[in-house]
Design an enzyme around this catalytic site. Structure first.
Site, mmCIF file in Angstrom:
data_model
loop_
_atom_site.group_PDB
_atom_site.id
_atom_site.type_symbol
_atom_site.label_atom_id
_atom_site.label_comp_id
_atom_site.label_asym_id
_atom_site.label_seq_id
_atom_site.Cartn_x
_atom_site.Cartn_y
_atom_site.Cartn_z
ATOM 1 N N HIS A 1 0.871 -1.181 0.000
ATOM 2 C CA HIS A 1 0.000 0.000 0.000
ATOM 3 C C HIS A 1 0.908 1.231 0.000
ATOM 4 C CE1 HIS A 1 -2.703 2.968 1.956
ATOM 5 N NE2 HIS A 1 -3.702 2.206 1.554
ATOM 6 N N ASP B 1 3.338 -4.618 7.865
ATOM 7 C CA ASP B 1 2.087 -3.864 7.815
ATOM 8 C C ASP B 1 0.942 -4.873 7.942
ATOM 9 O OD1 ASP B 1 -0.203 -2.553 7.120
ATOM 10 O OD2 ASP B 1 0.564 -1.720 5.246
ATOM 11 N N GLN C 1 -4.311 -5.555 6.903
ATOM 12 C CA GLN C 1 -5.280 -6.468 6.294
ATOM 13 C C GLN C 1 -5.176 -7.875 6.875
ATOM 14 O OE1 GLN C 1 -7.622 -5.437 4.314
ATOM 15 N NE2 GLN C 1 -6.843 -3.399 3.812
ATOM 16 N N LYS D 1 -10.139 -0.966 10.668
ATOM 17 C CA LYS D 1 -10.333 -2.157 9.816
ATOM 18 C C LYS D 1 -10.599 -3.399 10.677
ATOM 19 C CE LYS D 1 -7.022 -0.474 6.371
ATOM 20 N NZ LYS D 1 -7.819 0.060 5.278
ATOM 21 N N CYS E 1 -4.887 2.633 -3.457
ATOM 22 C CA CYS E 1 -3.619 3.125 -2.874
ATOM 23 C C CYS E 1 -2.497 2.116 -3.092
ATOM 24 C CB CYS E 1 -3.774 3.449 -1.393
ATOM 25 S SG CYS E 1 -4.985 4.724 -1.069
#
Ligand code: C6P
Length: 413
Positions: free
Chosen positions: A127, A204, A207, A230, A370
């Site tokens: 991202h 990261d 997700q 999220k 993104c």
């Protein structure tokens, strides 16, 4: 709510007040969970209750209400620590979100320890939040960015990664799960290989955390970041996990109240962890809401959620595959991805697709997500993306498929 082995979908849906509404006369089918998830009543109630009965600024007041607010805020930090199995609560820094967490690491650890000629390894799956901060640092300090390619199915190429690692590699910044494709990366192995050449690793986890249990000790990563919104929690709150020894030897990110031990006009001394990295009044209600969100998803169980989402992914893939002219961005095998489907239709632009399916109550995302480099890799400017969460149903996948047939009917031959 008590933990259950039977996946009581109707019950879980009833926990989300927003889901019972209609949009343009159709039942809302919210399929944009990779962008942000809806909030269960537990999160809304915890936040509301804090404002109604427990609100005060934290760490500062000598009065009862401030002590209670501080207790709840620090309780939320402990909740996050347990959720990702960090060793120490001091290793949990609250930020505004994953983007701020990554910028913090680039601006503090990166600024201090990286030098001209050093290499930072990223992947094509990142991202922008895990690209641009490193680009900014690279141009300021003369670093070189190396990018691990992906194959046509969006899989991380292990041999290519290994060939990019060298004694010049000082940092690896990699997503746990692609927000565009859902591809799950072998992050534990990525960390081990990076450590073998002396590099530090940031993962990261934006997700990943809504879909799978994460154990930062098991991964042995140096930094792990994610956003609360999220994860069925509020906006404006995110997490940076960092290994204690690293955080201790990093300078502060921002200066201000709460992050100091003492200040004179000549010099300031920093507070200890985690406060050194939390300048100013923190997002107290949002942290409490995030803790409630973690309680909520753990009451269902991440493994139960994963099974449910895998079923939806399988079902939706089959339904959408039957639509003429629909192309999945990458047909990665189901067992190596989370519940995300990126696709194009030969007859309509992704933005038109998203606008039209919305007329039938179906919320999906369209655009570059993104992740423009990944779009370039697959030769498309944009995709439509459906992403499923713990409350989605097969009927909602049907509603998407039916709405896509209508798009075909409008634009297609
Ligand atoms: N992805 C999506 O629709 P923030 O904005 O800081 O909460 O999260 C940024 C971010 C970082 N990493 C990954 C892997 C992400 O997916 C996101 C946010 C959203 O895919 C918005 S573009």
């Amino acid at each position: 709510m008590a933990a259950t082995t039977f996946y009581d979908l109707d019950h879980f849906r009833a926990d989300f007040p927003i889901l019972c509404q209609t949009v343009h006369g159709y039942p809302l089918a919210f399929l944009d969970n990779a962008a942000s998830t809806q909030k269960p009543a537990d999160v809304i109630t915890a936040t509301k209750k804090f404002y109604e009965t427990g609100y005060a600024n934290v760490h500062r007041g000598a009065y009862w209400l401030s002590e209670q607010a501080t207790r709840q805020y620090e309780g939320a930090r402990e909740r996050v620590r347990a959720f990702i199995n960090a060793r120490h609560v001091e290793e949990i820094i609250f930020t505004r979100g994953a983007t701020e967490s990554i910028n913090l690491v680039a601006a503090t650890w990166g600024q201090t320890y990286l030098q001209a000629g050093d290499e930072v390894v990223l992947t094509w799956l990142e991202h922008h939040s895990n690209i641009v901060p490193w680009q900014m640092l690279a141009s300021a300090k003369g670093l070189t960015l190396k990018v691990v390619p992906v194959d046509d199915e969006g899989r991380f190429l292990w041999e290519a990664y290994q060939s990019l690692l060298s004694s010049r590699t000082r940092f690896v910044a990699v997503t746990h799960v692609s927000n565009v494709l859902g591809t799950i990366l072998p992050v534990k192995d990525i960390v081990a290989a990076a450590h073998a050449v002396g590099a530090k690793v940031l993962i990261d986890g934006c997700q990943a955390v809504p879909h799978m249990a994460v154990d930062v000790c098991d991964l042995a990563c140096d930094f792990y970041v994610f956003s609360g919104h999220k994860l069925y929690g509020p906006t404006g709150i995110g997490v940076l996990y960092g290994r204690e020894v690293l955080l201790q030897n990093m300078p502060p990110y921002q200066g201000g109240g709460d992050m100091i031990a003492s200040v004179t006009f000549e010099k300031a001394h920093w507070a200890g962890l985690p406060y050194k990295f939390e300048a100013g009044t923190p997002a107290v209600a949002q942290a409490i809401g995030l803790a409630a969100a973690i309680d909520y998803i753990e009451s269902i169980g991440l493994s139960a959620i994963a099974v449910h989402e895998a079923d939806l992914l399988h079902y939706a893939t089959q339904r959408l595959a039957g639509i003429r002219g629909l192309r999945f961005l990458c047909p990665a095998p189901q067992q190596t991805k989370t519940s995300v489907l990126s696709f194009t239709l030969d007859c309509a632009h992704p933005h038109d697709i998203a606008t039209i399916v919305d007329r039938y109550g179906v919320a999906i995302r369209a655009g570059h997500h993104c992740a423009q480099p990944l779009m370039q890799r697959f030769g498309v400017p944009a995709t439509a993306r459906a992403s499923f969460g713990l409350y989605n149903t097969r009927e909602e996948a049907d509603a998407l498929a039916d709405a896509l047939e209508r798009v075909r009917g409008i634009f297609g031959p």
